[in-house]
Design a protein around this motif. Structure first.
Motif, PDB file in Angstrom:
ATOM      1  N   ASN A 171      23.529   9.149 -11.413  1.00  9.27           N
ATOM      2  CA  ASN A 171      22.313   8.878 -11.669  1.00  9.27           C
ATOM      3  C   ASN A 171      21.450   7.678 -10.862  1.00  9.27           C
ATOM      4  OD1 ASN A 171      22.107  10.985 -13.598  1.00  9.27           O
ATOM      5  ND2 ASN A 171      22.815   9.695 -15.539  1.00  9.27           N
ATOM      6  N   VAL A 172      22.533   6.444 -10.886  1.00 13.76           N
ATOM      7  CA  VAL A 172      22.308   5.577 -10.162  1.00 13.76           C
ATOM      8  C   VAL A 172      22.019   5.742  -8.579  1.00 13.76           C
ATOM      9  CG1 VAL A 172      22.776   3.214  -9.268  1.00 13.76           C
ATOM     10  CG2 VAL A 172      23.211   3.916 -11.769  1.00 13.76           C
ATOM     11  N   LEU A 173      22.812   6.507  -8.103  1.00 11.14           N
ATOM     12  CA  LEU A 173      22.728   6.757  -6.566  1.00 11.14           C
ATOM     13  C   LEU A 173      21.339   7.686  -6.415  1.00 11.14           C
ATOM     14  CD1 LEU A 173      26.323   7.580  -5.708  1.00 11.14           C
ATOM     15  CD2 LEU A 173      25.339   5.692  -4.908  1.00 11.14           C
ATOM     16  N   HIS A 174      20.943   8.467  -7.226  1.00  7.49           N
ATOM     17  CA  HIS A 174      19.742   9.208  -7.134  1.00  7.49           C
ATOM     18  C   HIS A 174      18.508   8.242  -7.200  1.00  7.49           C
ATOM     19  CE1 HIS A 174      17.015  12.658  -7.451  1.00  7.49           C
ATOM     20  NE2 HIS A 174      16.523  12.099  -8.616  1.00  7.49           N
ATOM     21  N   GLU A 175      18.421   7.322  -8.368  1.00 10.09           N
ATOM     22  CA  GLU A 175      17.603   6.446  -8.429  1.00 10.09           C
ATOM     23  C   GLU A 175      17.432   5.507  -7.124  1.00 10.09           C
ATOM     24  OE1 GLU A 175      18.366   4.216 -12.059  1.00 10.09           O
ATOM     25  OE2 GLU A 175      18.083   6.051 -13.269  1.00 10.09           O
ATOM     26  N   LEU A 176      18.501   5.143  -6.601  1.00 12.47           N
ATOM     27  CA  LEU A 176      18.456   4.168  -5.393  1.00 12.47           C
ATOM     28  C   LEU A 176      17.945   5.043  -4.194  1.00 12.47           C
ATOM     29  CD1 LEU A 176      21.889   2.265  -5.751  1.00 12.47           C
ATOM     30  CD2 LEU A 176      19.366   1.653  -6.187  1.00 12.47           C
ATOM     31  N   GLY A 177      17.938   6.527  -4.319  1.00 17.48           N
ATOM     32  CA  GLY A 177      17.325   6.979  -3.008  1.00 17.48           C
ATOM     33  C   GLY A 177      18.698   7.630  -1.947  1.00 17.48           C
ATOM     34  N   LYS A 178      19.815   7.362  -2.393  1.00 17.11           N
ATOM     35  CA  LYS A 178      20.977   7.490  -1.666  1.00 17.11           C
ATOM     36  C   LYS A 178      21.474   8.904  -1.796  1.00 17.11           C
ATOM     37  CE  LYS A 178      21.207   3.356  -0.073  1.00 17.11           C
ATOM     38  NZ  LYS A 178      20.821   3.416   1.561  1.00 17.11           N
ATOM     39  N   LEU A 179      21.124   9.770  -2.763  1.00 17.21           N
ATOM     40  CA  LEU A 179      21.521  11.083  -3.027  1.00 17.21           C
ATOM     41  C   LEU A 179      20.345  11.858  -3.635  1.00 17.21           C
ATOM     42  CD1 LEU A 179      25.209  10.988  -4.756  1.00 17.21           C
ATOM     43  CD2 LEU A 179      24.251  11.679  -2.312  1.00 17.21           C
ATOM     44  N   THR A 180      20.023  13.206  -3.260  1.00 15.87           N
ATOM     45  CA  THR A 180      19.002  13.869  -4.013  1.00 15.87           C
ATOM     46  C   THR A 180      19.735  14.876  -4.714  1.00 15.87           C
ATOM     47  OG1 THR A 180      19.400  15.577  -2.226  1.00 15.87           O
ATOM     48  CG2 THR A 180      17.715  14.030  -1.720  1.00 15.87           C
ATOM     49  N   LYS A 181      18.991  15.504  -5.834  1.00 11.33           N
ATOM     50  CA  LYS A 181      19.509  16.299  -6.645  1.00 11.33           C
ATOM     51  C   LYS A 181      20.481  17.623  -6.222  1.00 11.33           C
ATOM     52  CE  LYS A 181      17.618  15.072 -10.681  1.00 11.33           C
ATOM     53  NZ  LYS A 181      18.397  14.314 -11.699  1.00 11.33           N
ATOM     54  N   GLU A 182      19.949  18.028  -4.744  1.00 10.90           N
ATOM     55  CA  GLU A 182      20.344  19.061  -4.163  1.00 10.90           C
ATOM     56  C   GLU A 182      21.872  18.773  -3.548  1.00 10.90           C
ATOM     57  OE1 GLU A 182      17.399  18.098  -3.572  1.00 10.90           O
ATOM     58  OE2 GLU A 182      16.173  19.637  -4.615  1.00 10.90           O
ATOM     59  N   GLU A 183      21.883  17.285  -3.048  1.00 10.73           N
ATOM     60  CA  GLU A 183      23.277  16.909  -2.713  1.00 10.73           C
ATOM     61  C   GLU A 183      24.216  16.935  -3.599  1.00 10.73           C
ATOM     62  OE1 GLU A 183      21.669  14.136   1.283  1.00 10.73           O
ATOM     63  OE2 GLU A 183      21.198  13.436  -0.816  1.00 10.73           O
ATOM     64  N   ILE A 184      23.275  16.387  -4.797  1.00 13.06           N
ATOM     65  CA  ILE A 184      24.595  16.176  -5.808  1.00 13.06           C
ATOM     66  C   ILE A 184      25.416  17.526  -6.170  1.00 13.06           C
ATOM     67  CG2 ILE A 184      24.882  15.675  -8.446  1.00 13.06           C
ATOM     68  CD1 ILE A 184      22.664  13.549  -7.899  1.00 13.06           C
ATOM     69  N   GLU A 185      24.351  18.588  -6.341  1.00 10.51           N
ATOM     70  CA  GLU A 185      24.737  20.061  -6.550  1.00 10.51           C
ATOM     71  C   GLU A 185      25.654  20.472  -5.528  1.00 10.51           C
ATOM     72  OE1 GLU A 185      21.314  22.369  -7.178  1.00 10.51           O
ATOM     73  OE2 GLU A 185      20.685  21.049  -8.857  1.00 10.51           O
ATOM     74  N   GLN A 186      25.385  20.159  -4.179  1.00  9.11           N
ATOM     75  CA  GLN A 186      26.250  20.676  -2.997  1.00  9.11           C
ATOM     76  C   GLN A 186      27.643  19.846  -3.241  1.00  9.11           C
ATOM     77  OE1 GLN A 186      25.116  23.272  -1.159  1.00  9.11           O
ATOM     78  NE2 GLN A 186      27.261  23.298  -0.527  1.00  9.11           N
ATOM     79  N   MET A 187      27.670  18.799  -3.583  1.00 13.70           N
ATOM     80  CA  MET A 187      28.991  18.081  -3.731  1.00 13.70           C
ATOM     81  C   MET A 187      29.758  19.021  -4.705  1.00 13.70           C
ATOM     82  SD  MET A 187      28.317  14.092  -3.565  1.00 13.70           S
ATOM     83  CE  MET A 187      27.675  14.158  -5.066  1.00 13.70           C
ATOM     84  N   LEU A 188      29.348  19.245  -5.791  1.00 13.56           N
ATOM     85  CA  LEU A 188      30.171  20.233  -6.773  1.00 13.56           C
ATOM     86  C   LEU A 188      30.602  21.437  -6.013  1.00 13.56           C
ATOM     87  CD1 LEU A 188      27.757  19.772  -9.699  1.00 13.56           C
ATOM     88  CD2 LEU A 188      29.907  18.450  -9.488  1.00 13.56           C
ATOM     89  N   VAL A 189      29.885  21.944  -5.174  1.00 13.97           N
ATOM     90  CA  VAL A 189      30.243  23.321  -4.719  1.00 13.97           C
ATOM     91  C   VAL A 189      31.304  23.066  -3.468  1.00 13.97           C
ATOM     92  CG1 VAL A 189      29.535  25.287  -3.064  1.00 13.97           C
ATOM     93  CG2 VAL A 189      28.026  24.484  -4.964  1.00 13.97           C
ATOM     94  N   ASP A 190      31.165  22.079  -2.692  1.00 12.19           N
ATOM     95  CA  ASP A 190      32.140  21.618  -1.508  1.00 12.19           C
ATOM     96  C   ASP A 190      33.156  20.859  -1.993  1.00 12.19           C
ATOM     97  OD1 ASP A 190      30.313  23.008   0.055  1.00 12.19           O
ATOM     98  OD2 ASP A 190      29.404  21.060   0.916  1.00 12.19           O
ATOM     99  N   ASP A 191      32.936  20.333  -3.166  1.00  9.33           N
ATOM    100  CA  ASP A 191      34.269  19.430  -3.583  1.00  9.33           C
ATOM    101  C   ASP A 191      34.492  18.297  -2.767  1.00  9.33           C
ATOM    102  OD1 ASP A 191      36.208  18.678  -5.527  1.00  9.33           O
ATOM    103  OD2 ASP A 191      37.745  19.767  -4.681  1.00  9.33           O
ATOM    104  N   LEU A 192      33.451  17.820  -2.219  1.00 11.23           N
ATOM    105  CA  LEU A 192      33.822  16.519  -1.329  1.00 11.23           C
ATOM    106  C   LEU A 192      32.687  15.368  -1.999  1.00 11.23           C
ATOM    107  CD1 LEU A 192      33.271  18.127   2.335  1.00 11.23           C
ATOM    108  CD2 LEU A 192      35.286  17.201   1.221  1.00 11.23           C
ATOM    109  N   PRO A 193      33.237  14.376  -1.922  1.00 11.01           N
ATOM    110  CA  PRO A 193      32.571  13.083  -2.478  1.00 11.01           C
ATOM    111  C   PRO A 193      31.172  12.686  -1.682  1.00 11.01           C
ATOM    112  CG  PRO A 193      34.641  12.267  -1.735  1.00 11.01           C
ATOM    113  CD  PRO A 193      34.644  13.704  -1.615  1.00 11.01           C
ATOM    114  N   SER A 194      30.368  11.869  -1.949  1.00  7.82           N
ATOM    115  CA  SER A 194      29.320  11.176  -1.207  1.00  7.82           C
ATOM    116  C   SER A 194      30.013   9.994  -0.514  1.00  7.82           C
ATOM    117  CB  SER A 194      28.443  10.816  -2.174  1.00  7.82           C
ATOM    118  OG  SER A 194      27.335   9.973  -1.484  1.00  7.82           O
ATOM    119  N   GLU A 195      29.393   9.697   0.413  1.00  8.79           N
ATOM    120  CA  GLU A 195      29.708   8.533   1.424  1.00  8.79           C
ATOM    121  C   GLU A 195      29.235   7.362   0.614  1.00  8.79           C
ATOM    122  OE1 GLU A 195      28.767   8.854   5.661  1.00  8.79           O
ATOM    123  OE2 GLU A 195      30.442  10.278   5.530  1.00  8.79           O
TER     124      GLU A 195
END
Length: 115
Positions: free
Chosen positions: A73-97
């Motif tokens: 939620n905070v990373l999305h609010e800060l503009g560091k992650l989009t909802k699509e990137e959050i969903e893709q992280m779940l599929v790829d099982d890779l964390p955000s930088e």
């Protein structure tokens, strides 16, 4: 045991050993223990003041634990992650930088943490 290198243009880089798998060793806790001046306020994953950029030193895929709901939620609010990137992280099982230092648990890997 991993190595964590803290880097900031205003401070000399500092590399420290991190005990992996303790489930309590966050990047922020490690920074505080070694007097690395990572900014923080709430220490609870709600304010975003401890935002850090985390990459692998050895070029391997980072293992890093999954993002907490607060962190997403905070990373999305800060503009560091989009909802699509959050969903893709779940599929790829890779964390955000982009991570919150108070939420990211240290794993057995060598990391560069830019703050």
């Amino acid at each position: 045991m991993g190595l964590v290198t803290f880097s900031n243009p205003e401070f000399k880089d500092k590399t420290v050993y991190a005990v992996a798998g303790s489930h309590t060793e966050t990047i922020l806790k490690l920074a505080k223990e070694h007097r690395v001046p990572v900014q923080f306020d709430c220490q609870d994953g709600e304010c975003g003041s401890c935002l850090v950029h985390v990459t692998s030193i050895d070029g391997k895929d980072r293992m890093g634990g999954p993002l907490t709901e607060k962190e997403k939620n905070v990373l999305h609010e800060l503009g560091k992650l989009t909802k699509e990137e959050i969903e893709q992280m779940l599929v790829d099982d890779l964390p955000s930088e982009w991570r919150l230092a108070c939420q990211m648990i240290v794993r057995d890997e060598d990391l560069l943490v830019e703050f």
